[in-house]
Scaffold this motif. Structure first.
Motif, PDB file in Angstrom:
ATOM      1  N   ILE A 176      12.318 -26.636   9.749  1.00 51.42           N
ATOM      2  CA  ILE A 176      12.348 -25.245   9.282  1.00 51.42           C
ATOM      3  C   ILE A 176      13.422 -24.412  10.227  1.00 51.42           C
ATOM      4  CG2 ILE A 176      11.196 -22.939   9.220  1.00 51.42           C
ATOM      5  CD1 ILE A 176       8.657 -24.448   8.310  1.00 51.42           C
ATOM      6  N   SER A 196       4.413 -22.633   5.595  1.00 52.49           N
ATOM      7  CA  SER A 196       4.313 -24.026   6.509  1.00 52.49           C
ATOM      8  C   SER A 196       2.662 -24.370   6.599  1.00 52.49           C
ATOM      9  CB  SER A 196       4.567 -23.628   7.980  1.00 52.49           C
ATOM     10  OG  SER A 196       5.982 -23.535   7.975  1.00 52.49           O
ATOM     11  N   SER A 200       0.863 -27.613   4.808  1.00 52.38           N
ATOM     12  CA  SER A 200       0.110 -28.458   5.725  1.00 52.38           C
ATOM     13  C   SER A 200      -1.538 -28.651   5.092  1.00 52.38           C
ATOM     14  CB  SER A 200      -0.051 -27.833   7.149  1.00 52.38           C
ATOM     15  OG  SER A 200      -0.705 -28.876   7.942  1.00 52.38           O
ATOM     16  N   PHE A 209       6.024 -29.732  11.928  1.00 54.52           N
ATOM     17  CA  PHE A 209       7.179 -28.950  11.328  1.00 54.52           C
ATOM     18  C   PHE A 209       8.125 -28.589  12.880  1.00 54.52           C
ATOM     19  CE2 PHE A 209       3.707 -27.793   8.833  1.00 54.52           C
ATOM     20  CZ  PHE A 209       4.345 -27.756   7.599  1.00 54.52           C
TER      21      PHE A 209
END
Length: 335
Positions: A176, A196, A200, A209
């Protein structure tokens, strides 16, 4: 016989990355020729790492000295992909037999050879550079090569870089990059963190990440890191590498690259990595023009509603749709 070609592309990082298809065409069509580029200082390391470039000349701002370098290199052809009147003045005294510029701006009329480099509606902007090279090759009776499936094959270095970013077991590394630039939009750290978290929670894939950043972007990355850490999401801050070329190479470690900045997205596209990009909602369709070089089935792209009042408000993106698409992609390809 063409022995040495100069390609002029002295602008931003993302623009140079999107010039790789044109450079591929040149090098593939003229494998014995020296393909050389004139680039901005910020792009030097990446240009030197490009497998289709044999020599790099950096734009120092000293036009007289640069013109002398051009003369000394004795080019058979010059292809001006980034056309300015300044560039014309730098190359007008060259003895090069062939100088090609795009058909735009008044100084196009100063060139003997010009070509249409305006990519069509619905095409990505990287087509413009290819159109100039294709015109050059056609005029010289040289077949136009087919473009490759992937522009930078660093598969041999993939495991090294996955180890560098702390990959363990069956973890998939989801990069990211929270900065912004070019035609992409800026998501807030909270938007990135929530996205995120939901990815997840919903995917069958074991995700880690990796937050990349440069300079002032570190603060944004830190905010995302803090929010994800509180929720026990696996996340790491990726310490910036010493050069742009090293960072570009290291992206080969990623299983997916999510960003609101065109530069890093385009670097990921060189490796044909799945990209998730966020673009402003404009009628000029940056979502199409600035698409990455990854295959179409590896590109997920999103904008807020198109309009003057809504197009720059990235919080209006349908994040439920983003989550659904990303989870579906991860599960289908990695689970």
């Amino acid at each position: 016989m063409i022995e040495r070609v100069l390609a002029i592309r002295h602008d931003k990082i993302g623009d140079f990355v999107l010039y790789w298809p044109a450079l591929f065409l040149l090098k593939s069509a003229l494998p014995k020729a020296s393909i050389e580029v004139f680039v901005a200082p910020a792009v030097q390391a990446l240009a030197e790492a490009c497998p289709y470039v044999d020599h790099v000349i950096v734009d120092t701002g000293d036009d007289k000295a640069t013109s002398q370098k051009f003369i000394e290199r004795n080019y058979d052809a010059v292809i001006v992909s980034c056309s300015e009147f300044r560039i014309y003045k730098m190359i007008r005294h060259l003895d090069s037999a062939y100088k090609l510029a795009p058909k735009h701006n008044w100084y196009q009329h100063l060139y003997k050879h010009t070509a249409d480099a305006q990519y069509k509606q619905g095409e990505a902007c990287w087509r413009g550079g290819c159109m100039l090279v294709e015109h050059f090759l056609t005029q010289h009776g040289i077949d136009i090569p087919e473009l490759p499936q992937q522009y930078w094959d660093l598969s041999a270095e993939r495991q090294k870089w996955r180890s560098y970013y702390g990959q363990e077991g069956n973890e998939k590394l989801i990069f990211i990059h929270a900065g912004t630039g070019g035609s992409s939009g800026s998501l807030s750290p909270s938007d990135f963190a929530n996205l995120s978290t939901n990815i997840s929670d919903k995917t069958q894939v074991d995700c880690k990440f990796v937050l990349t950043y440069s300079g002032a972007e570190e603060e944004l990355a830190q905010q995302i890191f803090d929010q994800l850490s509180k929720k026990s999401i696996k996340v790491v801050m990726a310490k910036p590498l010493s050069s742009l070329a090293d960072f570009a190479k290291s992206i080969v470690a990623a299983d997916m690259f999510i960003a609101g900045s065109t530069g890093p997205l385009h670097l990921a596209g060189l490796h044909n990595i799945p990209t998730v990009g966020f673009y402003a909602g404009r009628r000029s369709a940056p979502i199409v023009r600035w698409q990455t070089l990854s295959h179409s089935d590896r590109r997920l792209s999103y904008t807020p509603p198109i309009g003057k009042r809504t197009g720059k408000n990235m919080s209006l993106i349908d994040f439920n749709a983003v989550e659904k698409d990303v989870v579906a992609y991860l599960d289908a390809n990695y689970a």
